[in-house]
Design a protein around this motif. Structure first.
Motif, PDB file in Angstrom:
ATOM      1  N   GLN A  35       0.827  -1.215   0.000  1.00  0.00           N
ATOM      2  CA  GLN A  35       0.000   0.000   0.000  1.00  0.00           C
ATOM      3  C   GLN A  35       0.860   1.263   0.000  1.00  0.00           C
ATOM      4  O   GLN A  35       0.468   2.279  -0.595  1.00  0.00           O
ATOM      5  CB  GLN A  35      -0.922  -0.001   1.226  1.00  0.00           C
ATOM      6  CG  GLN A  35      -2.076  -0.973   1.114  1.00  0.00           C
ATOM      7  CD  GLN A  35      -2.904  -0.996   2.392  1.00  0.00           C
ATOM      8  OE1 GLN A  35      -2.373  -1.056   3.510  1.00  0.00           O
ATOM      9  NE2 GLN A  35      -4.213  -0.944   2.241  1.00  0.00           N
ATOM     10  N   ILE A  36       2.005   1.219   0.665  1.00  0.00           N
ATOM     11  CA  ILE A  36       2.922   2.363   0.612  1.00  0.00           C
ATOM     12  C   ILE A  36       3.352   2.614  -0.829  1.00  0.00           C
ATOM     13  O   ILE A  36       3.325   3.756  -1.309  1.00  0.00           O
ATOM     14  CB  ILE A  36       4.144   2.123   1.520  1.00  0.00           C
ATOM     15  CG1 ILE A  36       3.743   2.217   2.999  1.00  0.00           C
ATOM     16  CG2 ILE A  36       5.257   3.133   1.214  1.00  0.00           C
ATOM     17  CD1 ILE A  36       4.833   1.800   3.967  1.00  0.00           C
ATOM     18  N   ALA A  37       3.721   1.552  -1.534  1.00  0.00           N
ATOM     19  CA  ALA A  37       4.117   1.706  -2.937  1.00  0.00           C
ATOM     20  C   ALA A  37       2.961   2.237  -3.773  1.00  0.00           C
ATOM     21  O   ALA A  37       3.141   3.131  -4.620  1.00  0.00           O
ATOM     22  CB  ALA A  37       4.608   0.370  -3.484  1.00  0.00           C
ATOM     23  N   GLU A  38       1.770   1.713  -3.565  1.00  0.00           N
ATOM     24  CA  GLU A  38       0.593   2.182  -4.307  1.00  0.00           C
ATOM     25  C   GLU A  38       0.319   3.652  -4.036  1.00  0.00           C
ATOM     26  O   GLU A  38      -0.021   4.425  -4.953  1.00  0.00           O
ATOM     27  CB  GLU A  38      -0.631   1.343  -3.930  1.00  0.00           C
ATOM     28  CG  GLU A  38      -0.564  -0.097  -4.401  1.00  0.00           C
ATOM     29  CD  GLU A  38      -1.680  -0.954  -3.842  1.00  0.00           C
ATOM     30  OE1 GLU A  38      -1.929  -2.030  -4.408  1.00  0.00           O
ATOM     31  OE2 GLU A  38      -2.310  -0.558  -2.823  1.00  0.00           O
ATOM     32  N   THR A  39       0.479   4.057  -2.769  1.00  0.00           N
ATOM     33  CA  THR A  39       0.225   5.452  -2.403  1.00  0.00           C
ATOM     34  C   THR A  39       1.271   6.365  -3.023  1.00  0.00           C
ATOM     35  O   THR A  39       0.948   7.471  -3.481  1.00  0.00           O
ATOM     36  CB  THR A  39       0.225   5.599  -0.876  1.00  0.00           C
ATOM     37  OG1 THR A  39      -0.742   4.701  -0.314  1.00  0.00           O
ATOM     38  CG2 THR A  39      -0.135   7.026  -0.458  1.00  0.00           C
ATOM     39  N   MET A  40       2.525   5.928  -3.069  1.00  0.00           N
ATOM     40  CA  MET A  40       3.566   6.733  -3.704  1.00  0.00           C
ATOM     41  C   MET A  40       3.293   6.929  -5.195  1.00  0.00           C
ATOM     42  O   MET A  40       3.515   8.006  -5.755  1.00  0.00           O
ATOM     43  CB  MET A  40       4.935   6.099  -3.487  1.00  0.00           C
ATOM     44  CG  MET A  40       5.379   6.087  -2.040  1.00  0.00           C
ATOM     45  SD  MET A  40       7.098   5.614  -1.828  1.00  0.00           S
ATOM     46  CE  MET A  40       7.933   7.149  -2.277  1.00  0.00           C
ATOM     47  N   ILE A  41       2.770   5.896  -5.835  1.00  0.00           N
ATOM     48  CA  ILE A  41       2.388   6.029  -7.240  1.00  0.00           C
ATOM     49  C   ILE A  41       1.238   7.024  -7.383  1.00  0.00           C
ATOM     50  O   ILE A  41       1.252   7.898  -8.256  1.00  0.00           O
ATOM     51  CB  ILE A  41       2.007   4.652  -7.816  1.00  0.00           C
ATOM     52  CG1 ILE A  41       3.248   3.753  -7.901  1.00  0.00           C
ATOM     53  CG2 ILE A  41       1.357   4.793  -9.189  1.00  0.00           C
ATOM     54  CD1 ILE A  41       2.940   2.308  -8.233  1.00  0.00           C
ATOM     55  N   ALA A  42       0.230   6.903  -6.506  1.00  0.00           N
ATOM     56  CA  ALA A  42      -0.922   7.804  -6.567  1.00  0.00           C
ATOM     57  C   ALA A  42      -0.515   9.258  -6.338  1.00  0.00           C
ATOM     58  O   ALA A  42      -1.112  10.186  -6.913  1.00  0.00           O
ATOM     59  CB  ALA A  42      -1.972   7.380  -5.545  1.00  0.00           C
ATOM     60  N   LEU A  43       0.499   9.477  -5.488  1.00  0.00           N
ATOM     61  CA  LEU A  43       0.984  10.830  -5.203  1.00  0.00           C
ATOM     62  C   LEU A  43       2.047  11.282  -6.211  1.00  0.00           C
ATOM     63  O   LEU A  43       2.641  12.346  -6.036  1.00  0.00           O
ATOM     64  CB  LEU A  43       1.557  10.891  -3.786  1.00  0.00           C
ATOM     65  CG  LEU A  43       0.561  10.678  -2.635  1.00  0.00           C
ATOM     66  CD1 LEU A  43       1.297  10.606  -1.298  1.00  0.00           C
ATOM     67  CD2 LEU A  43      -0.494  11.783  -2.608  1.00  0.00           C
ATOM     68  N   ASP A  44       2.298  10.464  -7.224  1.00  0.00           N
ATOM     69  CA  ASP A  44       3.289  10.762  -8.267  1.00  0.00           C
ATOM     70  C   ASP A  44       4.691  10.912  -7.678  1.00  0.00           C
ATOM     71  O   ASP A  44       5.477  11.751  -8.114  1.00  0.00           O
ATOM     72  CB  ASP A  44       2.895  12.031  -9.037  1.00  0.00           C
ATOM     73  CG  ASP A  44       3.589  12.112 -10.408  1.00  0.00           C
ATOM     74  OD1 ASP A  44       3.928  11.052 -10.956  1.00  0.00           O
ATOM     75  OD2 ASP A  44       3.798  13.233 -10.903  1.00  0.00           O
ATOM     76  N   LEU A  45       4.997  10.066  -6.688  1.00  0.00           N
ATOM     77  CA  LEU A  45       6.314  10.089  -6.060  1.00  0.00           C
ATOM     78  C   LEU A  45       7.238   9.009  -6.626  1.00  0.00           C
ATOM     79  O   LEU A  45       8.422   8.998  -6.332  1.00  0.00           O
ATOM     80  CB  LEU A  45       6.174   9.901  -4.542  1.00  0.00           C
ATOM     81  CG  LEU A  45       5.375  10.987  -3.817  1.00  0.00           C
ATOM     82  CD1 LEU A  45       5.177  10.609  -2.348  1.00  0.00           C
ATOM     83  CD2 LEU A  45       6.064  12.339  -3.938  1.00  0.00           C
ATOM     84  N   ILE A  46       6.685   8.095  -7.405  1.00  0.00           N
ATOM     85  CA  ILE A  46       7.479   7.076  -8.107  1.00  0.00           C
ATOM     86  C   ILE A  46       7.040   7.061  -9.557  1.00  0.00           C
ATOM     87  O   ILE A  46       5.845   6.998  -9.842  1.00  0.00           O
ATOM     88  CB  ILE A  46       7.285   5.656  -7.543  1.00  0.00           C
ATOM     89  CG1 ILE A  46       7.505   5.582  -6.048  1.00  0.00           C
ATOM     90  CG2 ILE A  46       8.213   4.669  -8.240  1.00  0.00           C
ATOM     91  CD1 ILE A  46       7.242   4.209  -5.467  1.00  0.00           C
TER      92      ILE A  46
END
Length: 343
Positions: free
Chosen positions: A326-337
């Motif tokens: 979920q951390i990875a998914e959230t980083m994608i959603a926030l355009d951090l990855i």
């Protein structure tokens, strides 16, 4: 375009659960690598229903060009290899305790403090302790309503928290009990079968165990540094699923109906609280589930503005693998990855 993802510690209980969770949630992957220690090199692990991965050697694995590394190999191994992966431009999400309290490493539960991910300056994000995760998910909506002053928690933690070896020891001792075999004690300080052990991790100078210290400092870092926390952490003869009896004192008067409504609406929480026989969730019933289940919600009349509740969650899933994904998914959603190939 998908991501190149490495799962480090892929042969362990958490690593296997991470692979399972990535597949179940259809994480956007172009390429995936299973990575572990030299002794596991060449073993095979499953990814989804059809794909089998050959385990690669962490000591020689090149993280260059990989987007995300989900680490669960043990603290000493993460201390050595997570900075190496981050230096190669790979975002590291680490399940061990090594980086959690470092001030420049975010400690994140996506339902609670997702914006902390924007402060991942070193390219490393820490996954909290399993017992902390399920508690703060349940505390967050209550803190938003009434402002928490103090938390007193007793945990009843499954042997899966000690890895596959801990689960094997419980099984062997329970089996041996019925044929009068003397218990073989290796993973725990005392017999775990048909017993409870009020020690998880080593003792510290103040008499608390390291696990109890983790719950205190991690809750404050994730939720609010002004919250006072005291924990008693107990290992119990349950294979998977941590349970917690939580007593909370608030700054403001509590309203039970508002608390119930907030918990029902909260992300990551399922309120199952029927005041009747069996109207609660046990650790056996939460295995394989994503949520923190809250039951036995009631006013605590012994303190001003108090509530008490029972909370259970799958410690391998939400307490480790799912939260990391979920951390990875959230980083994608926030355009951090962004995928390295796209960049």
């Amino acid at each position: 375009m998908g991501y190149r993802v490495a799962v480090v510690g892929a042969t362990g209980a958490v690593g296997r659960e991470i692979l399972k969770t990535l597949a179940e949630r259809a994480f956007p992957i172009d390429e995936i690598a299973a990575v572990a220690s030299a002794r596991s090199t060449g073993q095979e692990v499953s990814f989804g229903d059809r794909k089998v991965l050959k385990v690669q050697n962490l000591d020689t694995f090149d993280f260059t060009g990989w987007d995300i590394a989900l680490f669960s190999p043990g603290g000493a191994v993460s201390a050595k290899h997570a900075p190496r992966a981050a230096a190669a431009g790979c975002i590291v999400i680490d399940n061990t305790s090594h980086f959690r309290m470092e001030p420049d490493v975010p400690l994140v539960v996506p339902e609670v403090n997702p914006n902390a991910l924007k402060k991942a300056r070193r390219g490393i994000i820490a996954n909290p302790n399993c017992s902390t995760i399920q508690m703060v998910v349940a505390l967050k909506p209550l803190h938003d309503l009434f402002t928490i002053r103090r938390v007193v928690v007793a945990t009843y933690q499954a042997v899966a928290g000690a890895g596959k070896e801990g689960m094997d020891e419980l099984f062997a001792q329970a089996k041996g009990f019925f044929v009068n075999d003397p218990p073989k004690i290796e993973q725990f300080t005392k017999q775990i079968a048909f017993n409870c052990i009020p020690q998880i991790d080593r003792f510290m100078d103040d008499g608390a165990t390291k696990e109890e210290w983790k719950m205190t400092v991690e809750t404050r870092k994730i939720l609010d540094p002004d919250i006072a926390v005291i924990a008693t952490c107990v290992r119990v003869p349950v294979f998977i699923g941590h349970s917690e009896a939580v007593h909370v004192e608030f700054e403001e008067p509590v309203d039970l109906a508002r608390a119930r409504a907030a918990l029902r609406e909260a992300d990551g929480v399922i309120l199952h609280d029927e005041r009747e026989d069996g109207g609660y969730v046990t650790p056996l019933e939460c295995v394989g589930e994503d949520a923190s289940y809250v039951s036995r919600l009631r006013v605590d009349p012994t303190v001003p503005n108090g509530l008490a509740f029972w909370c259970v969650s799958d410690n391998l899933r939400k307490g480790a693998a799912l939260n990391a994904v979920q951390i990875a998914e959230t980083m994608i959603a926030l355009d951090l990855i962004r995928p390295a190939a796209k960049v």
